[in-house]
Design an enzyme around this catalytic site. Structure first.
Site, PDB file in Angstrom:
ATOM      1  N   GLU A 119      13.108  -5.169  -3.819  1.00  0.00           N
ATOM      2  CA  GLU A 119      12.266  -5.335  -4.994  1.00  0.00           C
ATOM      3  C   GLU A 119      13.148  -5.448  -6.234  1.00  0.00           C
ATOM      4  O   GLU A 119      13.004  -6.342  -7.042  1.00  0.00           O
ATOM      5  CB  GLU A 119      11.331  -4.131  -5.107  1.00  0.00           C
ATOM      6  CG  GLU A 119      10.393  -4.206  -6.301  1.00  0.00           C
ATOM      7  CD  GLU A 119       9.444  -3.014  -6.343  1.00  0.00           C
ATOM      8  OE1 GLU A 119       9.608  -2.084  -5.531  1.00  0.00           O
ATOM      9  OE2 GLU A 119       8.546  -3.039  -7.188  1.00  0.00           O
TER      10      GLU A 119
ATOM     11  N   GLY B  72       0.827  -1.211   0.000  1.00  0.00           N
ATOM     12  CA  GLY B  72       0.000   0.000   0.000  1.00  0.00           C
ATOM     13  C   GLY B  72       0.853   1.250   0.000  1.00  0.00           C
ATOM     14  O   GLY B  72       1.046   1.891   1.034  1.00  0.00           O
TER      15      GLY B  72
ATOM     16  N   GLU C 171      10.796   6.732 -16.433  1.00  0.00           N
ATOM     17  CA  GLU C 171      11.313   8.104 -16.306  1.00  0.00           C
ATOM     18  C   GLU C 171      11.978   8.299 -14.945  1.00  0.00           C
ATOM     19  O   GLU C 171      13.054   8.896 -14.844  1.00  0.00           O
ATOM     20  CB  GLU C 171      10.177   9.126 -16.470  1.00  0.00           C
ATOM     21  CG  GLU C 171       9.627   9.243 -17.894  1.00  0.00           C
ATOM     22  CD  GLU C 171       8.751   8.064 -18.289  1.00  0.00           C
ATOM     23  OE1 GLU C 171       8.216   7.382 -17.389  1.00  0.00           O
ATOM     24  OE2 GLU C 171       8.624   7.802 -19.494  1.00  0.00           O
TER      25      GLU C 171
HETATM   26  C1  LIG Z   1      -0.119  -3.077 -12.894  1.00  0.00           C
HETATM   27  C2  LIG Z   1       0.278  -2.170 -11.799  1.00  0.00           C
HETATM   28  C3  LIG Z   1       0.386  -2.671 -10.518  1.00  0.00           C
HETATM   29  C4  LIG Z   1       0.724  -1.829  -9.464  1.00  0.00           C
HETATM   30  N1  LIG Z   1       0.787  -2.346  -8.220  1.00  0.00           N
HETATM   31  C5  LIG Z   1       1.032  -1.515  -7.162  1.00  0.00           C
HETATM   32  C6  LIG Z   1       1.005  -2.002  -5.831  1.00  0.00           C
HETATM   33  O1  LIG Z   1       0.794  -3.184  -5.606  1.00  0.00           O
HETATM   34  N2  LIG Z   1       1.203  -1.143  -4.818  1.00  0.00           N
HETATM   35  C7  LIG Z   1       1.455   0.190  -5.033  1.00  0.00           C
HETATM   36  O2  LIG Z   1       1.636   0.926  -4.076  1.00  0.00           O
HETATM   37  N3  LIG Z   1       1.489   0.692  -6.290  1.00  0.00           N
HETATM   38  C8  LIG Z   1       1.266  -0.130  -7.349  1.00  0.00           C
HETATM   39  N4  LIG Z   1       1.279   0.381  -8.634  1.00  0.00           N
HETATM   40  C9  LIG Z   1       1.418   1.811  -8.785  1.00  0.00           C
HETATM   41  C10 LIG Z   1       2.743   2.263  -9.406  1.00  0.00           C
HETATM   42  O3  LIG Z   1       3.782   2.165  -8.472  1.00  0.00           O
HETATM   43  C11 LIG Z   1       2.532   3.709  -9.874  1.00  0.00           C
HETATM   44  O4  LIG Z   1       1.602   3.680 -10.922  1.00  0.00           O
HETATM   45  C12 LIG Z   1       3.793   4.368 -10.325  1.00  0.00           C
HETATM   46  O5  LIG Z   1       4.663   4.597  -9.252  1.00  0.00           O
HETATM   47  C13 LIG Z   1       3.528   5.686 -11.058  1.00  0.00           C
HETATM   48  O6  LIG Z   1       2.693   6.526 -10.322  1.00  0.00           O
HETATM   49  P1  LIG Z   1       1.399   7.172 -10.988  1.00  0.00           P
HETATM   50  O7  LIG Z   1       0.615   6.101 -11.607  1.00  0.00           O
HETATM   51  O8  LIG Z   1       0.757   8.008  -9.957  1.00  0.00           O
HETATM   52  O9  LIG Z   1       1.946   8.080 -12.155  1.00  0.00           O
HETATM   53  P2  LIG Z   1       2.515   9.565 -11.996  1.00  0.00           P
HETATM   54  O10 LIG Z   1       3.479   9.627 -10.909  1.00  0.00           O
HETATM   55  O11 LIG Z   1       1.385  10.526 -11.986  1.00  0.00           O
HETATM   56  O12 LIG Z   1       3.304   9.693 -13.358  1.00  0.00           O
HETATM   57  C14 LIG Z   1       2.661  10.019 -14.617  1.00  0.00           C
HETATM   58  C15 LIG Z   1       3.753  10.158 -15.670  1.00  0.00           C
HETATM   59  O13 LIG Z   1       4.617  11.255 -15.323  1.00  0.00           O
HETATM   60  C16 LIG Z   1       5.939  10.829 -15.246  1.00  0.00           C
HETATM   61  N5  LIG Z   1       6.623  11.555 -14.178  1.00  0.00           N
HETATM   62  C17 LIG Z   1       6.237  11.758 -12.901  1.00  0.00           C
HETATM   63  N6  LIG Z   1       7.174  12.400 -12.207  1.00  0.00           N
HETATM   64  C18 LIG Z   1       8.206  12.621 -13.066  1.00  0.00           C
HETATM   65  C19 LIG Z   1       9.471  13.251 -12.957  1.00  0.00           C
HETATM   66  N7  LIG Z   1       9.905  13.771 -11.822  1.00  0.00           N
HETATM   67  N8  LIG Z   1      10.250  13.254 -14.058  1.00  0.00           N
HETATM   68  C20 LIG Z   1       9.832  12.726 -15.223  1.00  0.00           C
HETATM   69  N9  LIG Z   1       8.660  12.129 -15.392  1.00  0.00           N
HETATM   70  C21 LIG Z   1       7.853  12.085 -14.320  1.00  0.00           C
HETATM   71  C22 LIG Z   1       5.855   9.366 -14.952  1.00  0.00           C
HETATM   72  O14 LIG Z   1       7.027   8.701 -15.338  1.00  0.00           O
HETATM   73  C23 LIG Z   1       4.659   8.940 -15.740  1.00  0.00           C
HETATM   74  O15 LIG Z   1       5.024   8.692 -17.073  1.00  0.00           O
HETATM   75  C24 LIG Z   1       0.950  -0.458  -9.707  1.00  0.00           C
HETATM   76  C25 LIG Z   1       0.872   0.050 -11.006  1.00  0.00           C
HETATM   77  C26 LIG Z   1       0.523  -0.789 -12.041  1.00  0.00           C
HETATM   78  C27 LIG Z   1       0.428  -0.218 -13.408  1.00  0.00           C
END
Ligand SMILES: Cc1cc2nc3c(=O)[nH]c(=O)nc-3n(C[C@H](O)[C@H](O)[C@H](O)COP(=O)(O)OP(=O)(O)OC[C@H]3O[C@@H](n4cnc5c(N)ncnc54)[C@H](O)[C@@H]3O)c2cc1C
Ligand SMILES: Cc1cc2nc3c(=O)[nH]c(=O)nc-3n(C[C@H](O)[C@H](O)[C@H](O)COP(=O)(O)OP(=O)(O)OC[C@H]3O[C@@H](n4cnc5c(N)ncnc54)[C@H](O)[C@@H]3O)c2cc1C
Lengths: 378, 396
Positions: free
Chosen positions: B247, B130, B380
């Site tokens: 991880e 989480g 990224e």
């Molecule tokens: C199939 C799947 C399973 C998952 N399972 C889990 C889980 O079990 N537990 C959990 O906690 N999370 C889980 N996640 C979540 C995952 O860790 C997040 O989706 C990920 O960290 C990205 O966060 P976000 O989706 O909020 O995207 P955002 O952070 O909003 O990013 C959107 C885009 O902006 C880019 N971006 C953001 N900040 C920057 C920066 N500083 N520089 C350049 N680019 C940037 C990102 O690379 C991305 O392309 C899962 C995700 C998926 C897809």
């Protein structure tokens, strides 16, 4: 399992780095680019003194008897400074062919002298057709009353203008493409051998055209069994390819170092350019390329040393990957330097050009991927 | 440099190999695509993990007193390779085994270390992670789920999202804000949260594949006992980072193995399909692509071996330790794209169609692979980290 370098190897690395940083400066490299020799007698003598010219030759021929993993360390360092001169052609082409296929007499005569810095050698393999397969060998060595008479043209022969001995890949018989290929040790002074230095993009690597016009050598110039040299040649080339990959890794690493150093100090829009993600992400990609290139090269060096059945596959995997990696990294290095990277004065172009010449030495990435496909039975 | 194994390690390999031969579940039909636990398989995979646990083939590097094998990364590597060769089913409790357990072993008190890790390995208790929230993904430290002290308990309110396995999980590695008055990294605490506590609601989210593998998790005045804090109050960022490190490491092993399975499946697929009347593997352009995949897959193995060597020697991990995830993502996503290319028009057909190739598994794994460059830190963010921490480029 221990997939890293030993303390002795790390020591060799630091010795080589120090030596080359002192002796093979950018100024030295550029001076060699401008002249045909590509090396000075003094520098060559120092390489011999370090024991590097005989590094991979048996001790009985005054070599050090080390392996390809050791050599990898040295080649990386040489690539790091785009070292010019006939080291590669002498030690890894002509010399290695003699080590692998030469008679005891030929070995004694040439390897000891190579190790001592008293003789240079090369391999004359490819021809104007630019083919890497056996069918590309059309240069003939006719058996004529206890002599071999050579006729044909070899192209892209490294450092033939400096070599005392040229190991010639020639056709001594009809038959299947791989059958009938022989290795013949031709002293350059032989009448009917003509060497022409070619102007090249990468001036740190000198290439020649070598023509044979009824050039006659005695029967004992034959290396190994007549008509059966193809597997030996493949073995030599496989090893030389791995060494080349190591040299390319060293060059790519240096470009990455130069680029990250520059990105930390070059200011644009009030900040070092390394602050911007357009630069950062490209640099990260470069690191991935460099690290992967090393992983495959080290594996190939190990496989070659172990005479592993996977060695041919390992060598082709490495050459395919490293070729693309060095080209990409050298290109990205220029890009991230902006205008200064496009100048003659900056060293980047030396690496960019070396990447290009290495790309087409012993087959490019496409060629080696196809070999990989064959070797994994696709 | 020596890639060979010691006699003991060779024996271990032989033992694992023959064990796998006799114990591979009959009902398991390995498909060519890269296997990740899928919804319909949970019961089966639970049993499989239990079998592995009983045989001592899971958690090899964990200390014996916490249910592990007390062995080195070498044995772990050998095991992973053998599992790949045998096309064994995946581990269901992948987040617990890959992250939760190691983090508890690193930070837990004796009671926590005795209590949780063995049940993670045996799959008696499944764990989820989480971390991510609707407003905090890449910028994880900005998370807003709150935990407020009330007597011996912490009262949790807020929401997590994209939580894989939450719908089957018994426990969650929860990051929550316990002090909003300090800089964002300093006010976070790591909790071991019982998913059965009152006030925890799990809502499955349908993914691109149509399946629901991840979830939203809501916390409504969930009372977590203070004994469930891991590694100290307000120390959650450091604790969570351990998890991320593990991880990368375990994923590194496991991922190369999955990739190798997928690649072998892909080559089989290619040998069985034609393009313009010619077997795919005989088509020059496809041969180039397949060979490149082979090279990239092998490369990950050797990069991994370099990283493991540093670990075994007790040295600091070098740059090669950080490039693995990116290289894997690139290779795996490309592999899945190529699977679609091999199938050509057939790639459009999914499960349910008699015409679908291999029951449409590749369409599924192709879609699933899109997440690779997002989950566990986006590409990224990986590049930012590599550029700043490994190459030393300045921070934004
Ligand atoms: C199939 C799947 C399973 C998952 N399972 C889990 C889980 O079990 N537990 C959990 O906690 N999370 C889980 N996640 C979540 C995952 O860790 C997040 O989706 C990920 O960290 C990205 O966060 P976000 O989706 O909020 O995207 P955002 O952070 O909003 O990013 C959107 C885009 O902006 C880019 N971006 C953001 N900040 C920057 C920066 N500083 N520089 C350049 N680019 C940037 C990102 O690379 C991305 O392309 C899962 C995700 C998926 C897809
Ligand atoms: C062949 C040639 C001919 C030229 N002719 C002319 C001419 O006739 N007249 C003239 O005035 N100029 C000329 N130029 C100069 C050219 O316009 C500049 O080289 C170019 O604008 C880049 O500037 P720079 O070289 O100072 O690189 P820098 O600005 O120092 O850039 C270095 C690197 O950092 C990157 N970078 C910089 N800022 C950022 C950012 N904010 N985000 C991401 N990345 C960034 C750049 O993309 C580049 O990769 C010429 C250049 C060349 C190569």
């Amino acid at each position: 399992m221990d997939f890293g370098f030993s303390q002795e190897q790390e020591l060799l690395r630091s010795t080589a780095r120090k030596f080359l940083e002192n002796e093979c400066t950018s100024g030295f490299v550029r001076a060699r680019m401008e002249e045909p020799a590509g090396v000075t007698d003094e520098f060559w003598a120092k390489l011999a003194e370090q024991g590097w010219l005989g590094l991979i030759y048996p001790e009985e021929y005054d070599g050090t008897g080390l392996g390809f993993v050791d050599l990898t360390v040295l080649m990386e360092e040489m690539g790091r400074v785009v070292m010019p001169g006939p080291f590669f052609s002498t030690v890894l082409l002509g010399g290695l062919a003699i080590r692998e296929a030469g008679s005891p007499t030929q070995r004694k005569e040439w390897l000891t002298r190579i190790a001592a810095g008293q003789a240079k050698a090369t391999l004359a393999w490819t021809e104007p057709s630019a083919r890497w397969d056996a069918a590309g060998v059309t240069c003939t060595a006719r058996d004529d009353k206890g002599r071999f008479v050579l006729n044909g043209t070899k192209l892209f022969v490294p450092d033939a203008h400096l070599a005392d001995a040229i190991v010639v890949v020639a056709r001594t018989g009809e038959g299947k493409a791989e059958d009938g290929v022989s290795l013949i040790l031709v002293p350059k002074a032989t009448r009917g051998v003509q060497v022409k230095l070619l102007p090249t993009m990468d001036q740190t690597r000198k290439l020649c055209e070598v023509t044979f016009q009824d050039a006659a050598v005695p029967a004992d110039a034959l290396m190994g069994v007549k008509g059966k040299a193809w597997p030996t040649l493949a073995r030599v080339v496989e090893r030389a390819t791995v060494a080349l990959c190591a040299e390319m890794c060293g060059g790519a690493q240096r470009v990455l170092d130069m680029t990250t150093d520059y990105a930390k100090i070059r200011i644009a829009f009030g900040k070092p350019i390394g602050t911007y993600q357009g630069v950062k992400h490209k640099a990260a990609d470069m690191l991935v390329d460099v690290e992967n290139a090393k992983s495959l090269t080290y594996y190939a060096a190990w496989a070659v040393d172990e005479n592993s059945p996977e060695a041919p596959l390992a060598a082709s995997m490495a050459k395919a990957y490293v070729t693309d990696a060095y080209r990409k990294v050298a290109g990205a290095g220029i890009q991230l330097h902006g205008g200064i990277g496009f100048t003659w004065e900056h060293d980047l172009h030396l690496y960019f050009k070396r990447a290009k010449s290495s790309e087409f030495t012993f087959g490019d990435a496409t060629y080696h991927r196809e070999r990989v496909a064959q070797l994994i039975n696709l | 440099m020596d890639l060979s194994l010691t006699p003991d390690q060779e024996t271990f390999r032989a033992t694992v190999r023959s064990w796998l031969k006799t114990n591979m579940p009959r009902e398991w039909k390995p498909t060519g695509s890269s296997e990740i636990p899928r919804a319909g398989q949970y019961d089966f995979l639970r049993r499989w993990q239990r079998t592995l646990f009983d045989a001592g083939y899971i958690g090899l590097t964990w200390p014996k007193e916490y249910g592990g094998g007390g062995l080195t990364f070498m044995e772990e590597l050998i095991l992973q390779q053998e599992m790949a060769l045998a096309k064994a089913p995946p581990i269901l409790n992948v987040l617990g085994v890959g992250m939760g357990g190691p983090t508890i072993i690193a930070w837990g008190n004796e009671e926590q270390k005795k209590r949780y890790p063995p049940k993670i390995l045996s799959c008696e208790e499944i764990w989820c992670q989480g971390y991510s929230e609707p407003n905090s993904g890449s910028d994880l430290a900005s998370l807003q789920t709150r935990a407020v002290k009330d007597g011996e308990h912490w009262v949790v309110n807020g929401q997590k999202v994209w939580t894989s396995f939450a719908h089957v999980a018994d426990y969650m590695m929860l990051l929550a804000r316990t002090d909003p008055s300090v800089p964002k990294h300093k006010g976070i605490t790591y909790f071991l949260l019982d998913m059965k506590l009152p006030g925890v609601t799990v809502k499955p989210l349908r993914q691109i594949t149509g399946e629901a593998e991840f979830n939203e998790v809501f916390f409504d005045n969930v009372r977590v006992h203070e004994s469930q804090v891991l590694g100290g109050v307000n120390n959650g960022w450091a604790v969570g980072l351990t998890t991320l490190m593990y991880e990368r490491l375990t994923l590194g092993f496991g991922l190369q193995m999955r990739l190798r399975i997928a690649l072998e499946g892909l080559l089989e697929l290619a040998k069985g399909m034609e393009k313009s009347g010619r077997v795919v593997t005989k088509e020059p352009v496809m041969r180039q692509k397949l060979a490149q995949l082979w090279i990239d897959t092998e490369c990950l193995k050797y990069t991994g071996a370099r990283a493991i060597t540093k670990l075994l020697r007790g040295e600091m991990p070098g740059p090669e330790a950080s490039t693995g995830k990116m290289a894997w993502v690139d290779t795996h996503q490309r592999l899945q794209e190529i699977a679609m290319e091999i199938e050509g028009p057939y790639s459009q057909l999914v499960k349910g169609s008699d015409w679908a190739v291999e029951g449409g598994v590749w369409a599924h794994s192709f879609l699933r692979s899109r997440a690779n460059s997002i989950e566990g830190g986006t590409t990224e963010i990986q590049k930012n980290i590599i550029a700043e921490r490994v190459l030393g480029l300045p921070k934004d």
